[in-house]
Write an enzyme that holds these catalytic residues in place. Sequence first.
Site, PDB file in Angstrom:
ATOM      1  N   LYS A  10     -17.909  -0.039   5.623  1.00  0.00           N
ATOM      2  CA  LYS A  10     -18.264  -1.039   4.618  1.00  0.00           C
ATOM      3  C   LYS A  10     -19.763  -1.017   4.305  1.00  0.00           C
ATOM      4  O   LYS A  10     -20.152  -1.162   3.139  1.00  0.00           O
ATOM      5  CB  LYS A  10     -17.839  -2.436   5.068  1.00  0.00           C
ATOM      6  CG  LYS A  10     -18.080  -3.480   3.978  1.00  0.00           C
ATOM      7  CD  LYS A  10     -17.449  -4.826   4.260  1.00  0.00           C
ATOM      8  CE  LYS A  10     -17.670  -5.755   3.068  1.00  0.00           C
ATOM      9  NZ  LYS A  10     -17.031  -7.075   3.253  1.00  0.00           N
ATOM     10  N   MET A  20      24.515   9.123   2.959  1.00  0.00           N
ATOM     11  CA  MET A  20      24.461  10.441   3.575  1.00  0.00           C
ATOM     12  C   MET A  20      24.696  10.371   5.082  1.00  0.00           C
ATOM     13  O   MET A  20      25.368  11.237   5.661  1.00  0.00           O
ATOM     14  CB  MET A  20      23.115  11.122   3.284  1.00  0.00           C
ATOM     15  CG  MET A  20      23.055  12.572   3.747  1.00  0.00           C
ATOM     16  SD  MET A  20      24.295  13.614   2.943  1.00  0.00           S
ATOM     17  CE  MET A  20      23.466  14.019   1.409  1.00  0.00           C
ATOM     18  N   GLU A  72       0.818  -1.216   0.000  1.00  0.00           N
ATOM     19  CA  GLU A  72       0.000   0.000   0.000  1.00  0.00           C
ATOM     20  C   GLU A  72       0.852   1.268   0.000  1.00  0.00           C
ATOM     21  O   GLU A  72       0.468   2.286  -0.585  1.00  0.00           O
ATOM     22  CB  GLU A  72      -0.945   0.017   1.205  1.00  0.00           C
ATOM     23  CG  GLU A  72      -2.061  -1.006   1.156  1.00  0.00           C
ATOM     24  CD  GLU A  72      -1.699  -2.342   1.793  1.00  0.00           C
ATOM     25  OE1 GLU A  72      -2.594  -3.192   1.942  1.00  0.00           O
ATOM     26  OE2 GLU A  72      -0.506  -2.535   2.135  1.00  0.00           O
ATOM     27  N   PHE A 105     -12.175  -6.924  13.737  1.00  0.00           N
ATOM     28  CA  PHE A 105     -11.032  -7.367  12.936  1.00  0.00           C
ATOM     29  C   PHE A 105     -10.651  -6.286  11.932  1.00  0.00           C
ATOM     30  O   PHE A 105     -11.476  -5.819  11.165  1.00  0.00           O
ATOM     31  CB  PHE A 105     -11.366  -8.667  12.217  1.00  0.00           C
ATOM     32  CG  PHE A 105     -10.271  -9.175  11.319  1.00  0.00           C
ATOM     33  CD1 PHE A 105      -9.064  -9.621  11.848  1.00  0.00           C
ATOM     34  CD2 PHE A 105     -10.444  -9.193   9.943  1.00  0.00           C
ATOM     35  CE1 PHE A 105      -8.053 -10.070  11.023  1.00  0.00           C
ATOM     36  CE2 PHE A 105      -9.432  -9.654   9.104  1.00  0.00           C
ATOM     37  CZ  PHE A 105      -8.233 -10.094   9.647  1.00  0.00           C
ATOM     38  N   GLN A 106      -9.393  -5.887  11.948  1.00  0.00           N
ATOM     39  CA  GLN A 106      -8.820  -4.874  11.059  1.00  0.00           C
ATOM     40  C   GLN A 106      -9.509  -3.514  11.175  1.00  0.00           C
ATOM     41  O   GLN A 106      -9.523  -2.732  10.226  1.00  0.00           O
ATOM     42  CB  GLN A 106      -8.823  -5.355   9.600  1.00  0.00           C
ATOM     43  CG  GLN A 106      -7.852  -6.518   9.369  1.00  0.00           C
ATOM     44  CD  GLN A 106      -7.617  -6.841   7.920  1.00  0.00           C
ATOM     45  OE1 GLN A 106      -8.479  -6.605   7.074  1.00  0.00           O
ATOM     46  NE2 GLN A 106      -6.455  -7.396   7.602  1.00  0.00           N
TER      47      GLN A 106
END
Length: 562
Positions: free
Chosen positions: A163, A467, A51, A113-114
């Site tokens: 949802k 760096m 993602e 969940f999630q």
Amino acid sequence: MLLTGAEIVIECLKEQGVDTVFGYPGGTILNIYDELYKHADEITHYLTSHEQGASHAADGYARSTGKVGVCMATSGPGSTNLVTGIATAYMDSVPLVAITANVSRNLLGKDAFQEIDIVGVTMPITKHNFIVKDVKDLAKTLRKAFQIAQSGRKGPVLVDITKDATANKAEYTYKKPLEIIRSTENILEEDIENALRMIQKSKKPFILVGGGATSSDAAEEVREFAAKISAPVCDTLMGKGVMDGNDPLYTGMLGMHGTKTSNLGVSECDLLIAIGVRFSDRVVGNSKGFARHAKILQIDVDRAEINKNIKTASSITGDVKEVLSILNKKIEYTSRDEWTNHILDMKEEFPLKYREDILTGPYIIETLCKITEGDAIITTEVGQNQMWAAQYYTYKHPHTLITSGGLGTMGFGLGACIGAKVGNMDKPVINIAGDGCFRMNMNELATATRYDIPIVQVVINNSVLGMVRQWQNLFYGKRYSCTTLEDKVDFVKLAEAMGAKGYRVTKREEVEPVLRKALALNEPVLIECQIDPDDKVFPMVAPNTAISEVFAEEDLEAKGFK
């Protein structure tokens, strides 16, 4: 027309002219992905490897095209994986709309969940964000998100949708997007007149151009302005290409790794005209010593940036393109030959230099610039590779250096490269990376090969975190704590395993033919260039010192570094 929330999302994207989306599906966003499947001939979805890659791709697409970038993710870890990309876009004022889906409304707050409060997570790093729990609010919220992302100082907006809101139905009616009007309401005649007086009185003006000028598409106005007042021009990382890098008045980047001419010139000038800049610490150095002989005139669309980091003598608040258009109509050409000749002499005296007996980062970038004639889009990672790309590639147009300036996001470049190429299939697009940065999100090479996106990935491999090692070398007694990578990864084999062509370069004479071959192939290519671990970026300004204290490699002994 009665539509589901998922159908409304797709129709709103089509309303806004969106034909490209980057993302990754999951449980809560499945209804939207089901509709994407049905509209694949109108909206192309690019499945990234992660993602974060989707958010960086949307960012690169937005920066290179001027359009709003769109990315999507599911709830929980899907949405939190977008956070770094959203923060990157926020720091650099990039128009981005991130669409996430959450658990159903009845499960919110129950640790389902999630489930994650992504609106709460992203509140500090978005221009605005929303959670849509009622399908009736969905269309107006999405329209508002696109309006906010593009108006005034641009930036990312997140829309989280439960949802059940993607499944429920509501009436939908097509609406033409509102016109994005440039911000002019705060441009005051008094401020314009003050600016004109300051410019007229100045004998040694200098112009500093930043990302605001890029975002405003004000390159034509900046160039006319500079020519009319006979002022040299330097830029920040975000302002690259606004001034043609070949223009005699252009002096290069300002700040920690800016040119000596820019740093010394700004330190000598009597008027610094800052156009669309926020005076970052990496540009300013020690603020007490910054442009100490100059009055500061700041032009910016965001009033909050005025006097935030550097005290100004005068300012104009408004869209940069609009402000400069007004000034250009009122200003007559003024010759300042003594000042401009002095700056030209400095450019001759203090050119950028690098070792010519070995393969170096600057040589690779300079060769790439020669081959592409400065007409490619360059994306970068962060660190030495980024600074060399800023110093040694000559940018002739805005929107051609795509890099994470404010957040300094390692792992940004490859995803951004994919997004930039998708938005500019007619132009060569090359990502410049160090080996440390490339490891962060090298899985996105699989995205490029999956869709046969013809990007060129250059990995400048010095086997260290370059760096950070440079700082350790100069300021930490050469104590190389956790910066020596000693990877056993074979980047060429890795590229081939992911379906790309892979080449390895170890000598100067190999650089040009391999770059030419890679660009001609028109398919995903990785080139690993092996350089010395102690190849450094110069010039440099030490932390917390004035930019007038800029030093090059030949100054190290005098500065007490040897």
